[in-house]
Structures are given as structure tokens and as C-alpha cells.
Design a protein around this motif. Structure first.
Motif, PDB file in Angstrom:
ATOM      1  N   VAL A 143       0.834  -1.204   0.000  1.00 37.40           N
ATOM      2  CA  VAL A 143       0.000   0.000   0.000  1.00 37.40           C
ATOM      3  C   VAL A 143       0.870   1.256   0.000  1.00 37.40           C
ATOM      4  CG1 VAL A 143      -1.987  -1.126   1.083  1.00 37.40           C
ATOM      5  CG2 VAL A 143      -0.240  -0.078   2.526  1.00 37.40           C
ATOM      6  N   PHE A 144       2.012   1.189   0.669  1.00 33.01           N
ATOM      7  CA  PHE A 144       2.910   2.349   0.695  1.00 33.01           C
ATOM      8  C   PHE A 144       3.632   2.519  -0.637  1.00 33.01           C
ATOM      9  CE2 PHE A 144       2.346   1.295   5.159  1.00 33.01           C
ATOM     10  CZ  PHE A 144       2.091   2.538   5.706  1.00 33.01           C
ATOM     11  N   HIS A 145       4.062   1.410  -1.236  1.00 32.61           N
ATOM     12  CA  HIS A 145       4.705   1.501  -2.543  1.00 32.61           C
ATOM     13  C   HIS A 145       3.712   1.964  -3.606  1.00 32.61           C
ATOM     14  CE1 HIS A 145       8.520  -0.030  -1.279  1.00 32.61           C
ATOM     15  NE2 HIS A 145       8.037  -1.184  -0.871  1.00 32.61           N
ATOM     16  N   GLY A 146       2.476   1.507  -3.509  1.00 32.17           N
ATOM     17  CA  GLY A 146       1.459   1.945  -4.455  1.00 32.17           C
ATOM     18  C   GLY A 146       1.186   3.438  -4.340  1.00 32.17           C
ATOM     19  N   LEU A 147       1.122   3.924  -3.109  1.00 35.15           N
ATOM     20  CA  LEU A 147       0.910   5.356  -2.901  1.00 35.15           C
ATOM     21  C   LEU A 147       2.101   6.157  -3.424  1.00 35.15           C
ATOM     22  CD1 LEU A 147      -0.903   7.582  -1.745  1.00 35.15           C
ATOM     23  CD2 LEU A 147       0.231   7.229   0.466  1.00 35.15           C
ATOM     24  N   ALA A 148       3.317   5.633  -3.209  1.00 34.69           N
ATOM     25  CA  ALA A 148       4.509   6.326  -3.705  1.00 34.69           C
ATOM     26  C   ALA A 148       4.501   6.396  -5.226  1.00 34.69           C
ATOM     27  CB  ALA A 148       5.765   5.606  -3.208  1.00 34.69           C
ATOM     28  N   ALA A 149       4.090   5.302  -5.884  1.00 35.35           N
ATOM     29  CA  ALA A 149       4.030   5.296  -7.351  1.00 35.35           C
ATOM     30  C   ALA A 149       2.995   6.295  -7.851  1.00 35.35           C
ATOM     31  CB  ALA A 149       3.692   3.890  -7.845  1.00 35.35           C
ATOM     32  N   LEU A 150       1.853   6.362  -7.176  1.00 37.71           N
ATOM     33  CA  LEU A 150       0.822   7.323  -7.562  1.00 37.71           C
ATOM     34  C   LEU A 150       1.318   8.750  -7.385  1.00 37.71           C
ATOM     35  CD1 LEU A 150      -2.088   8.095  -8.346  1.00 37.71           C
ATOM     36  CD2 LEU A 150      -2.695   7.858  -5.920  1.00 37.71           C
ATOM     37  N   HIS A 151       1.990   8.999  -6.276  1.00 33.24           N
ATOM     38  CA  HIS A 151       2.507  10.337  -6.007  1.00 33.24           C
ATOM     39  C   HIS A 151       3.512  10.752  -7.076  1.00 33.24           C
ATOM     40  CE1 HIS A 151       4.597  13.283  -3.028  1.00 33.24           C
ATOM     41  NE2 HIS A 151       3.739  13.897  -3.800  1.00 33.24           N
ATOM     42  N   ASN A 152       4.406   9.837  -7.428  1.00 31.35           N
ATOM     43  CA  ASN A 152       5.403  10.140  -8.464  1.00 31.35           C
ATOM     44  C   ASN A 152       4.735  10.412  -9.814  1.00 31.35           C
ATOM     45  OD1 ASN A 152       7.481   9.795  -6.628  1.00 31.35           O
ATOM     46  ND2 ASN A 152       7.793   7.634  -7.146  1.00 31.35           N
ATOM     47  N   GLU A 153       3.705   9.646 -10.113  1.00 31.19           N
ATOM     48  CA  GLU A 153       2.990   9.836 -11.379  1.00 31.19           C
ATOM     49  C   GLU A 153       2.301  11.191 -11.422  1.00 31.19           C
ATOM     50  OE1 GLU A 153      -0.813   7.812 -13.710  1.00 31.19           O
ATOM     51  OE2 GLU A 153       0.411   6.570 -12.366  1.00 31.19           O
ATOM     52  N   LEU A 154       1.680  11.574 -10.316  1.00 28.67           N
ATOM     53  CA  LEU A 154       0.994  12.869 -10.263  1.00 28.67           C
ATOM     54  C   LEU A 154       1.998  14.021 -10.340  1.00 28.67           C
ATOM     55  CD1 LEU A 154      -1.663  12.102  -7.500  1.00 28.67           C
ATOM     56  CD2 LEU A 154      -2.079  12.394  -9.951  1.00 28.67           C
ATOM     57  N   ASP A 155       3.144  13.875  -9.661  1.00 31.23           N
ATOM     58  CA  ASP A 155       4.171  14.908  -9.724  1.00 31.23           C
ATOM     59  C   ASP A 155       4.720  15.052 -11.149  1.00 31.23           C
ATOM     60  OD1 ASP A 155       4.049  15.729  -7.125  1.00 31.23           O
ATOM     61  OD2 ASP A 155       5.770  14.562  -6.429  1.00 31.23           O
ATOM     62  N   ALA A 156       4.947  13.911 -11.808  1.00 32.57           N
ATOM     63  CA  ALA A 156       5.468  13.954 -13.179  1.00 32.57           C
ATOM     64  C   ALA A 156       4.477  14.622 -14.121  1.00 32.57           C
ATOM     65  CB  ALA A 156       5.784  12.530 -13.655  1.00 32.57           C
ATOM     66  N   ALA A 157       3.197  14.310 -13.950  1.00 36.13           N
ATOM     67  CA  ALA A 157       2.180  14.932 -14.795  1.00 36.13           C
ATOM     68  C   ALA A 157       2.107  16.430 -14.548  1.00 36.13           C
ATOM     69  CB  ALA A 157       0.826  14.277 -14.540  1.00 36.13           C
ATOM     70  N   ALA A 158       2.227  16.832 -13.285  1.00 31.95           N
ATOM     71  CA  ALA A 158       2.184  18.260 -12.954  1.00 31.95           C
ATOM     72  C   ALA A 158       3.399  18.979 -13.525  1.00 31.95           C
ATOM     73  CB  ALA A 158       2.113  18.439 -11.440  1.00 31.95           C
ATOM     74  N   ASP A 159       4.571  18.343 -13.456  1.00 28.23           N
ATOM     75  CA  ASP A 159       5.790  18.954 -14.007  1.00 28.23           C
ATOM     76  C   ASP A 159       5.695  19.084 -15.526  1.00 28.23           C
ATOM     77  OD1 ASP A 159       6.821  19.112 -11.474  1.00 28.23           O
ATOM     78  OD2 ASP A 159       8.016  17.276 -11.635  1.00 28.23           O
ATOM     79  N   ALA A 160       5.066  18.089 -16.160  1.00 29.06           N
ATOM     80  CA  ALA A 160       4.933  18.132 -17.622  1.00 29.06           C
ATOM     81  C   ALA A 160       3.998  19.243 -18.063  1.00 29.06           C
ATOM     82  CB  ALA A 160       4.434  16.787 -18.134  1.00 29.06           C
ATOM     83  N   ARG A 161       3.006  19.543 -17.226  1.00 28.83           N
ATOM     84  CA  ARG A 161       2.058  20.610 -17.576  1.00 28.83           C
ATOM     85  C   ARG A 161       2.618  21.998 -17.310  1.00 28.83           C
ATOM     86  NH1 ARG A 161      -1.747  17.336 -14.798  1.00 28.83           N
ATOM     87  NH2 ARG A 161      -1.616  18.780 -13.036  1.00 28.83           N
ATOM     88  N   ALA A 162       3.610  22.086 -16.416  1.00 24.91           N
ATOM     89  CA  ALA A 162       4.092  23.393 -15.964  1.00 24.91           C
ATOM     90  C   ALA A 162       4.597  24.288 -17.110  1.00 24.91           C
ATOM     91  CB  ALA A 162       5.179  23.204 -14.912  1.00 24.91           C
ATOM     92  N   PRO A 163       5.435  23.808 -18.037  1.00 28.84           N
ATOM     93  CA  PRO A 163       5.887  24.706 -19.128  1.00 28.84           C
ATOM     94  C   PRO A 163       4.744  25.224 -19.982  1.00 28.84           C
ATOM     95  CG  PRO A 163       7.289  22.757 -18.979  1.00 28.84           C
ATOM     96  CD  PRO A 163       6.105  22.500 -18.097  1.00 28.84           C
ATOM     97  N   ALA A 164       3.784  24.362 -20.302  1.00 29.54           N
ATOM     98  CA  ALA A 164       2.652  24.792 -21.112  1.00 29.54           C
ATOM     99  C   ALA A 164       1.824  25.830 -20.367  1.00 29.54           C
ATOM    100  CB  ALA A 164       1.796  23.592 -21.493  1.00 29.54           C
ATOM    101  N   ASP A 165       1.647  25.615 -19.055  1.00 31.02           N
ATOM    102  CA  ASP A 165       0.883  26.575 -18.255  1.00 31.02           C
ATOM    103  C   ASP A 165       1.590  27.920 -18.199  1.00 31.02           C
ATOM    104  OD1 ASP A 165      -0.990  24.616 -17.798  1.00 31.02           O
ATOM    105  OD2 ASP A 165      -0.253  24.100 -15.798  1.00 31.02           O
ATOM    106  N   ASP A 166       2.925  27.881 -18.051  1.00 24.37           N
ATOM    107  CA  ASP A 166       3.689  29.127 -17.982  1.00 24.37           C
ATOM    108  C   ASP A 166       3.590  29.894 -19.309  1.00 24.37           C
ATOM    109  OD1 ASP A 166       4.422  28.476 -15.437  1.00 24.37           O
ATOM    110  OD2 ASP A 166       6.405  27.702 -15.988  1.00 24.37           O
ATOM    111  N   ALA A 167       3.712  29.161 -20.412  1.00 26.66           N
ATOM    112  CA  ALA A 167       3.634  29.817 -21.728  1.00 26.66           C
ATOM    113  C   ALA A 167       2.265  30.417 -21.953  1.00 26.66           C
ATOM    114  CB  ALA A 167       3.953  28.793 -22.827  1.00 26.66           C
ATOM    115  N   GLN A 168       1.240  29.716 -21.527  1.00 27.57           N
ATOM    116  CA  GLN A 168      -0.129  30.196 -21.731  1.00 27.57           C
ATOM    117  C   GLN A 168      -0.379  31.410 -20.864  1.00 27.57           C
ATOM    118  OE1 GLN A 168      -3.018  27.115 -21.316  1.00 27.57           O
ATOM    119  NE2 GLN A 168      -4.542  28.191 -22.547  1.00 27.57           N
ATOM    120  N   ALA A 169       0.214  31.392 -19.669  1.00 27.37           N
ATOM    121  CA  ALA A 169       0.040  32.520 -18.756  1.00 27.37           C
ATOM    122  C   ALA A 169       0.698  33.782 -19.323  1.00 27.37           C
ATOM    123  CB  ALA A 169       0.620  32.191 -17.389  1.00 27.37           C
ATOM    124  N   LEU A 170       1.825  33.625 -20.027  1.00 29.31           N
ATOM    125  CA  LEU A 170       2.506  34.776 -20.612  1.00 29.31           C
ATOM    126  C   LEU A 170       1.658  35.438 -21.686  1.00 29.31           C
ATOM    127  CD1 LEU A 170       6.186  33.455 -20.976  1.00 29.31           C
ATOM    128  CD2 LEU A 170       5.344  35.258 -19.452  1.00 29.31           C
TER     129      LEU A 170
END
Length: 266
Positions: A232-259
Motif C-alpha cells: 500500500v505504501f509503494h502503491g501510494l509512492a508510485a501514484l505520487h510520483n505519477e501525479l508529480d510527473a504529470a504536474a511537471d509536464a504541464r508546468a511549461p505549457a501553463d507558464d507559456a499560456q500565462a505569458l
């Protein structure tokens, strides 16, 4: 004993492991009024004798509750196992429930001492620390099945039936899990995951696994149980990493759109 752990025992008897019942030597009916004695007896002060009787009752509580369960135990059963009259039971405890609470608290204190890190231990990663604590907890239950009966089965049933009394053990477990989650995944809440609900989910999973293990007679090895608890802890860690990676991938597009005056991507 395994049948008793599964909650199949009835009144204390040989089917659950016979207890030695010391004979009652007094012909007088037991009184429920607390015995108040202040004079020394045999060179031992009254308070020391009271503490010794209390410890005998706690030991009897572990034995009788651990073999037969809270709901199949009476004050007389406890007193017989402790070799004391009911008069001395009420000297230390006002009710059978209060004795059960004291036995449960004693077990929690023993477990807490086992899981405290020492200065000689290397500083592990958070997940290694979780694994070490889980191993100590499961070993504590497996070593003495009476502990499992009291902590995993009877305690949860009693608390569920008693909505008035606060469940301090459950509250402490929840608070510990919240601290652990914040240590493991400090940014989890930014992804819309509620820490309190996640902590409750983890607690429920761990308790259910341990209860199933105990009621089945501890047929699985300790390593197997630790591995499954860690899933259960490893599963939560994998989910957390996946969500962080998705958020990081969206960040450049969000920054460009904000500009360009646009709204960030959802």
C-alpha cells in the motif's frame, strides 16, 4: 487457542486452553467495595501490596482476554486467574471494561518501546523506517497471539459498540499515520488527495491484513506479511510520483499560456 483467536470461544473452558483456577479460600461472599488497607503486612507496605495485586490482575487480564475474549470473560474469571477475591478486583478497577482498557494500554506501551529508534541504528529512509516499524508490530502480534486477540479483534469490536467513549488508540494511530504521510509525501495534498482520508485508508488496510493473518493462525511468514503491508505504501509512492510527473509536464505549457494571458491548463 487458534479457535479462541478467531472469536469462536465461549465461556472459559478447556477448549480454549484451561487456566489454573486457584481455589477460593474465603467462605464469605465477595464484596464489590474497594478494600482500603493502610497498615504494613509481612513487612510490605499497603501501597506496594496494592500495586502487586494490580499487576496480578493485569497479567490475568492478558491471559483471560487473550484466550477467551472480552465478551466471554467475567470479573470472577479474572479473579480466579489472578488468585484474588472480587473485593481486590474493585480495589484497582471499577469495571471489567476498565481492566481491558488498562491491558490494551499496557500492550500499546510495550509496542511503542519496541518501535522507538535507538541512537545505534543508522538513519533509514522513510520507507525503510515504515518497513521496520511494520515488522516490529507484526512480530509483536505473532510472538504472543493473546496480543493479537486483544489489540486487533476485541479492541475494535468494543470501540465500535461504544460510541460515547473516545477511541484514543485509533486517534493516536491516525495521528501517527498523518505525520508519516507528510514525511513521505509532503506535496500529496496539492493533487487533490486528502491526507486524513488517505491515512484512514492506510490504517484500515493494515489492520485488516493483520486481523486476517491472526484469525487464520499466522500461516503466512513474517516476511510475506511485511511485503504485503508495504504494497500500500509503494502503491501510494508510485501514484505520487505519477501525479508529480504529470504536474511537471504541464508546468511549461501553463507558464507559456500565462505569458499570453490565457488560463493555465486544467
Amino acid at each position: 487457542d487458534r479457535a479462541c483467536l478467531r472469536g469462536e470461544g465461549h465461556a472459559p473452558g478447556p477448549q480454549c486452553g484451561t487456566l489454573l483456577m486457584p481455589a477460593m479460600t474465603s467462605a464469605l461472599a465477595p464484596s464489590k467495595r474497594p478494600a482500603i488497607v493502610t497498615r504494613p503486612y509481612g513487612g510490605v507496605k499497603a501501597e506496594a501490596r496494592r500495586q502487586e495485586r494490580r499487576q496480578r490482575l493485569l497479567a490475568a487480564g492478558l491471559e483471560v482476554f487473550g484466550h477467551h475474549g472480552y465478551h466471554h470473560t467475567t470479573v470472577r474469571n479474572i479473579c480466579d486467574a489472578a488468585g484474588l477475591t472480587e473485593r481486590y478486583f474493585y480495589e484497582s478497577f471499577k469495571s471489567l471494561r476498565l481492566l481491558f482498557d488498562a491491558v490494551h494500554e499496557q500492550l500499546r506501551d510495550e509496542l511503542a518501546r519496541l518501535t522507538l529508534p535507538t541512537s545505534e541504528q543508522p538513519h533509514p529512509s522513510p520507507l525503510q523506517q515504515v518497513e521496520a516499524s511494520l515488522r516490529a508490530w507484526l512480530s509483536f502480534l505473532q510472538t504472543d497471539p493473546r496480543r493479537a486477540r486483544i489489540m486487533l479483534i476485541d479492541a475494535s469490536v468494543i470501540e465500535d459498540l461504544d460510541a460515547v467513549r473516545p477511541n484514543h488508540a485509533a486517534q493516536a494511530f491516525q495521528a501517527h499515520m498523518l505525520i508519516l504521510l507528510k514525511l513521505l509525501h509532503p506535496n500529496l495534498s496539492r493533487h487533490g488527495i486528502e491526507l486524513e482520508l488517505t491515512a484512514a485508508s492506510l490504517n484500515g488496510a493494515l489492520l485488516s491484513l493483520a486481523r486476517t493473518w491472526a484469525q487464520g493462525g499466522f500461516v503466512y511468514g513474517l516476511d510475506v506479511m511485511v511485503h504485503h503491508c508495504m504494497l500500500v505504501f509503494h502503491g501510494l509512492a508510485a501514484l505520487h510520483n505519477e501525479l508529480d510527473a504529470a504536474a511537471d509536464a504541464r508546468a511549461p505549457a501553463d507558464d507559456a499560456q500565462a505569458l499570453h494571458g490565457g488560463a493555465p491548463a486544467a
